[in-house]
Design a protein around this motif. Structure first.
Motif, PDB file in Angstrom:
ATOM      1  N   GLY A 213       0.823  -1.218   0.000  1.00  0.00           N
ATOM      2  CA  GLY A 213       0.000   0.000   0.000  1.00  0.00           C
ATOM      3  C   GLY A 213       0.853   1.264   0.000  1.00  0.00           C
ATOM      4  N   SER A 214       2.166   1.134   0.240  1.00  0.00           N
ATOM      5  CA  SER A 214       3.026   2.336   0.278  1.00  0.00           C
ATOM      6  C   SER A 214       3.599   2.648  -1.099  1.00  0.00           C
ATOM      7  CB  SER A 214       4.223   2.127   1.207  1.00  0.00           C
ATOM      8  OG  SER A 214       3.793   1.805   2.487  1.00  0.00           O
ATOM      9  N   ARG A 215       4.072   3.872  -1.215  1.00  0.00           N
ATOM     10  CA  ARG A 215       4.783   4.273  -2.432  1.00  0.00           C
ATOM     11  C   ARG A 215       6.222   3.768  -2.274  1.00  0.00           C
ATOM     12  NH1 ARG A 215       3.571   6.818  -6.593  1.00  0.00           N
ATOM     13  NH2 ARG A 215       5.296   7.530  -7.852  1.00  0.00           N
ATOM     14  N   ILE A 216       6.682   3.020  -3.259  1.00  0.00           N
ATOM     15  CA  ILE A 216       8.016   2.409  -3.133  1.00  0.00           C
ATOM     16  C   ILE A 216       8.889   2.670  -4.359  1.00  0.00           C
ATOM     17  CG2 ILE A 216       7.316   0.529  -1.576  1.00  0.00           C
ATOM     18  CD1 ILE A 216       7.283  -1.290  -4.117  1.00  0.00           C
ATOM     19  N   ARG A 217      10.163   2.437  -4.133  1.00  0.00           N
ATOM     20  CA  ARG A 217      11.124   2.449  -5.232  1.00  0.00           C
ATOM     21  C   ARG A 217      11.713   1.047  -5.291  1.00  0.00           C
ATOM     22  NH1 ARG A 217      14.173   6.253  -3.306  1.00  0.00           N
ATOM     23  NH2 ARG A 217      13.111   7.900  -4.437  1.00  0.00           N
ATOM     24  N   ARG A 225      12.431   1.637 -10.506  1.00  0.00           N
ATOM     25  CA  ARG A 225      11.028   1.889 -10.843  1.00  0.00           C
ATOM     26  C   ARG A 225      10.353   2.424  -9.595  1.00  0.00           C
ATOM     27  NH1 ARG A 225      11.754  -3.270 -12.836  1.00  0.00           N
ATOM     28  NH2 ARG A 225      11.219  -3.641 -15.001  1.00  0.00           N
ATOM     29  N   GLN A 226       9.285   3.191  -9.808  1.00  0.00           N
ATOM     30  CA  GLN A 226       8.539   3.702  -8.655  1.00  0.00           C
ATOM     31  C   GLN A 226       7.067   3.422  -8.839  1.00  0.00           C
ATOM     32  OE1 GLN A 226       9.148   7.756  -7.637  1.00  0.00           O
ATOM     33  NE2 GLN A 226      11.368   7.606  -7.662  1.00  0.00           N
ATOM     34  N   ASN A 245      -1.383   1.314 -14.582  1.00  0.00           N
ATOM     35  CA  ASN A 245      -0.613   0.184 -15.069  1.00  0.00           C
ATOM     36  C   ASN A 245      -0.137  -0.726 -13.920  1.00  0.00           C
ATOM     37  OD1 ASN A 245       0.771  -1.225 -17.067  1.00  0.00           O
ATOM     38  ND2 ASN A 245       2.688  -0.173 -16.510  1.00  0.00           N
ATOM     39  N   LEU A 246      -0.359  -2.048 -14.072  1.00  0.00           N
ATOM     40  CA  LEU A 246       0.141  -2.990 -13.060  1.00  0.00           C
ATOM     41  C   LEU A 246       1.293  -3.782 -13.664  1.00  0.00           C
ATOM     42  CD1 LEU A 246      -3.178  -4.495 -11.606  1.00  0.00           C
ATOM     43  CD2 LEU A 246      -1.713  -2.772 -10.559  1.00  0.00           C
ATOM     44  N   GLU A 247       2.417  -3.826 -12.942  1.00  0.00           N
ATOM     45  CA  GLU A 247       3.594  -4.528 -13.454  1.00  0.00           C
ATOM     46  C   GLU A 247       4.013  -5.594 -12.436  1.00  0.00           C
ATOM     47  OE1 GLU A 247       7.989  -3.242 -15.134  1.00  0.00           O
ATOM     48  OE2 GLU A 247       6.699  -1.756 -14.193  1.00  0.00           O
ATOM     49  N   THR A 248       4.409  -6.762 -12.929  1.00  0.00           N
ATOM     50  CA  THR A 248       4.878  -7.817 -12.022  1.00  0.00           C
ATOM     51  C   THR A 248       6.398  -7.754 -11.924  1.00  0.00           C
ATOM     52  OG1 THR A 248       3.037  -9.145 -12.746  1.00  0.00           O
ATOM     53  CG2 THR A 248       4.768 -10.300 -11.586  1.00  0.00           C
ATOM     54  N   ILE A 249       6.885  -7.640 -10.695  1.00  0.00           N
ATOM     55  CA  ILE A 249       8.338  -7.499 -10.480  1.00  0.00           C
ATOM     56  C   ILE A 249       8.882  -8.791  -9.873  1.00  0.00           C
ATOM     57  CG2 ILE A 249      10.118  -6.117  -9.328  1.00  0.00           C
ATOM     58  CD1 ILE A 249       8.470  -4.320 -11.109  1.00  0.00           C
TER      59      ILE A 249
END
Ligand code: BTN
Length: 258
Positions: A213-217, A225-226, A245-249
């Motif tokens: 739920g937080s903003r991350i790097r 990526r952020q 956009n949803l990206e899988t890391i």
């Protein structure tokens, strides 16, 4: 000196830790369990070393640990039933086993950091590294390596994340034998759950991960990526939301943007 008898009395597993190898010094416990297949065969074998001359961390880093102070060990998983799918979930099972054991034995609150760190008071107390040997698409051996800072109180070097140990947080000496047995007892239970109820593992992990739920790097080597840490998927990969956009890391180091 690690007292194997003391450890054995507390061990309550059927397979994990029933073959127990204790070494004064090795290169890396992960490397040996992965490569010496003629020496280490049995599912659940534990290799514990008092010192690693080439301890490995994630993303090609080294793992440093002062001799006889901590727990640096690896678990060999070779029973095919655990190697068929979603092995990444065992990564979470290991992080949960470490976190639950610290909380149960010492009443210290822990947090989990994606993909596999255990934190106390926002400092890293343990890291986990998975390695495997495959033939084609079949995984033959999976090794889960755990480095847990127990009694070391000073840490030299440059760290990506500030380190701590249980002793540093609790200000008292810790019995490593009881702690290791507790971790392995929990891990065996969680491994079974990873087959019967994988959602339980993912949900427990989510509940202990303060950064969802937080903003991350996310950084991986030079790439960053952020976005918002939306969730983890069923395989344990991180879902990052940037705009719509949803990206899988799959890999990387997460830091919270404040
Ligand atoms: C990380 O980078 O956070 C993962 C660290 C994993 C360290 C452990 S210590 C035991 C095992 N053997 C190794 O060489 N590495 C893992």
């Amino acid at each position: 000196m690690f007292d194997i008898e003391k450890f054995d009395i507390k061990l309550d597993t059927e397979q994990i830790g029933r073959d127990f190898v204790y070494a004064e010094e090795v290169t890396s416990t992960n490397e040996l369990l992965l490569n010496e297949k003629n020496l280490y065969k049995h599912h659940g074998t534990i290799l514990l070393a008092e010192f690693q001359s080439a301890g490995k961390g994630r993303l090609n880093r080294t793992w440093l640990s002062t001799q006889e102070m901590n727990l640096t060990f690896s678990i060999l998983i070779s029973d095919p039933k655990f190697l068929k799918k979603r092995i990444n979930i065992l990564n979470f099972a290991a992080a949960l086993a470490v976190s639950m054991s610290i909380e149960n034995l010492f009443q210290l609150k822990t947090d989990l950091k994606w993909p596999n760190d255990v934190l106390i008071a926002n400092k890293k107390v343990a890291g986990i590294l998975l390695g495997s040997v495959s033939s084609g698409s079949r995984i033959d051996r999976l090794v889960i390596g755990i480095g847990l800072n127990v009694n070391q109180i000073s840490f030299q070097g440059k760290f990506n994340y500030e380190p701590t140990s249980i002793k540093k947080e609790l200000r008292q000496n810790i019995e490593r034998e009881k702690l290791l047995a507790e971790i392995l007892n929990s891990f065996e239970d969680l491994m079974e759950k990873s087959l019967t109820n994988p959602k339980f593992i993912l949900d427990e992990w989510r509940a202990k991960c303060g950064s969802i739920g937080s903003r991350i790097r996310i950084s991986e080597n030079e790439k960053t990526r952020q976005g918002i840490f939306e969730d983890i998927n069923d395989e344990g990969f991180l879902i990052l939301k940037s705009g719509d956009n949803l990206e899988t890391i799959h890999f990387g180091d997460v830091s919270i943007i404040v």
